[in-house]
Design a protein around this motif. Structure first.
Motif, PDB file in Angstrom:
ATOM      1  N   GLY A 129       0.784  -1.226   0.000  1.00  0.00           N
ATOM      2  CA  GLY A 129       0.000   0.000   0.000  1.00  0.00           C
ATOM      3  C   GLY A 129       0.819   1.281   0.000  1.00  0.00           C
ATOM      4  O   GLY A 129       0.264   2.364   0.202  1.00  0.00           O
ATOM      5  N   LYS A 130       2.104   1.192  -0.240  1.00  0.00           N
ATOM      6  CA  LYS A 130       2.951   2.389  -0.269  1.00  0.00           C
ATOM      7  C   LYS A 130       2.835   3.083  -1.619  1.00  0.00           C
ATOM      8  O   LYS A 130       2.727   2.447  -2.659  1.00  0.00           O
ATOM      9  N   SER A 131       2.892   4.395  -1.579  1.00  0.00           N
ATOM     10  CA  SER A 131       2.808   5.172  -2.817  1.00  0.00           C
ATOM     11  C   SER A 131       4.149   5.120  -3.550  1.00  0.00           C
ATOM     12  O   SER A 131       5.151   4.659  -3.016  1.00  0.00           O
ATOM     13  N   LYS A 132       4.150   5.655  -4.771  1.00  0.00           N
ATOM     14  CA  LYS A 132       5.389   5.693  -5.547  1.00  0.00           C
ATOM     15  C   LYS A 132       6.443   6.570  -4.867  1.00  0.00           C
ATOM     16  O   LYS A 132       7.620   6.236  -4.868  1.00  0.00           O
ATOM     17  N   ILE A 133       6.014   7.671  -4.289  1.00  0.00           N
ATOM     18  CA  ILE A 133       6.951   8.583  -3.615  1.00  0.00           C
ATOM     19  C   ILE A 133       7.556   7.910  -2.382  1.00  0.00           C
ATOM     20  O   ILE A 133       8.773   7.962  -2.175  1.00  0.00           O
ATOM     21  N   VAL A 134       6.714   7.293  -1.559  1.00  0.00           N
ATOM     22  CA  VAL A 134       7.204   6.601  -0.360  1.00  0.00           C
ATOM     23  C   VAL A 134       8.131   5.464  -0.768  1.00  0.00           C
ATOM     24  O   VAL A 134       9.196   5.271  -0.179  1.00  0.00           O
ATOM     25  N   THR A 135       7.749   4.722  -1.787  1.00  0.00           N
ATOM     26  CA  THR A 135       8.587   3.626  -2.284  1.00  0.00           C
ATOM     27  C   THR A 135       9.938   4.150  -2.759  1.00  0.00           C
ATOM     28  O   THR A 135      10.980   3.573  -2.458  1.00  0.00           O
ATOM     29  N   LEU A 136       9.909   5.257  -3.471  1.00  0.00           N
ATOM     30  CA  LEU A 136      11.152   5.842  -3.966  1.00  0.00           C
ATOM     31  C   LEU A 136      12.084   6.218  -2.818  1.00  0.00           C
ATOM     32  O   LEU A 136      13.253   5.831  -2.806  1.00  0.00           O
ATOM     33  N   PHE A 137      11.561   6.965  -1.837  1.00  0.00           N
ATOM     34  CA  PHE A 137      12.422   7.492  -0.777  1.00  0.00           C
ATOM     35  C   PHE A 137      12.713   6.501   0.351  1.00  0.00           C
ATOM     36  O   PHE A 137      13.759   6.580   0.980  1.00  0.00           O
ATOM     37  N   LYS A 138      11.812   5.586   0.609  1.00  0.00           N
ATOM     38  CA  LYS A 138      12.004   4.658   1.730  1.00  0.00           C
ATOM     39  C   LYS A 138      12.558   3.296   1.318  1.00  0.00           C
ATOM     40  O   LYS A 138      13.118   2.590   2.145  1.00  0.00           O
ATOM     41  N   VAL A 139      12.384   2.922   0.049  1.00  0.00           N
ATOM     42  CA  VAL A 139      12.815   1.585  -0.383  1.00  0.00           C
ATOM     43  C   VAL A 139      13.929   1.674  -1.430  1.00  0.00           C
ATOM     44  O   VAL A 139      15.002   1.080  -1.249  1.00  0.00           O
ATOM     45  N   LEU A 140      13.696   2.400  -2.502  1.00  0.00           N
ATOM     46  CA  LEU A 140      14.624   2.372  -3.627  1.00  0.00           C
ATOM     47  C   LEU A 140      15.908   3.162  -3.370  1.00  0.00           C
ATOM     48  O   LEU A 140      17.011   2.627  -3.562  1.00  0.00           O
TER      49      LEU A 140
END
Length: 180
Positions: A129-140
């Motif tokens: 359920g993470k957004s693209k922005i959250v995924t970018l900054f928190k995962v990628l």
């Protein structure tokens, strides 16, 4: 004793490199992300344009940017008339020229970092359920830390060493555009 003009030249060079690198981090991450994950059919054109400064001689690029920034040209005239901005022979002009010249040195390491990641990381984040922005900054981005550091180092070092484009666009005006 060091000459004051020399010290100011070194400080201006550092300021140019810091500003260019900072702006390219902000621009580079979303562009590299888009280039890595986009399925846009004409993406190769964007990649080619971004890589162009690596193969063009800096003085040639500088000359064409100087022509574009000149008030004698439509773009330079528009900027001067409607925005009250003159880019030819100004610090703002060498910042923009430096950003263009250093674009591939930031984007290519970031793009390679994103492309090397397993897509399961991104998909798992979306599944949770993470957004693209959250995924970018928190995962990628945490997983491509080495690529980010490489992009920053390459951009900063190339900006310090770049002379041709800066001398063409900025000239050699003491305390304004004279860099080391």
């Amino acid at each position: 004793m060091l000459d004051q003009d020399f010290i100011y030249t070194l400080l201006l060079t550092g300021k140019l490199a810091l500003i260019t690198t900072s702006i390219l981090i902000i621009i580079g991450i979303p562009v590299a992300y888009w280039l890595s994950y986009s399925r846009f059919k004409l993406k190769f054109i964007a990649e080619t344009l971004i890589s162009m400064p690596m193969v063009l001689p800096p003085t040639v690029m500088g000359y064409y940017l100087l022509v574009a920034f000149s008030p004698e040209n439509a773009f330079g005239d528009f900027l001067q008339k409607y925005c009250d901005v003159r880019l030819a022979f100004s610090f703002q002009g060498i910042v923009i020229a430096s950003i263009i010249a250093n674009l591939p040195f930031m984007i290519q390491p970031l793009q390679n970092g994103f492309s090397a990641l397993n897509d399961d990381l991104r998909q798992a984040s979306y599944t949770m359920g993470k957004s693209k922005i959250v995924t970018l900054f928190k995962v990628l981005i945490p997983n491509i830390k080495k690529s980010v550091i490489t992009g920053i180092a390459l951009t900063f070092a190339h900006c310090i060493g770049e002379f041709g484009i800066v001398i063409m666009v900025g000239g050699n005006i003491p305390k304004e555009t004279r860099i080391a």
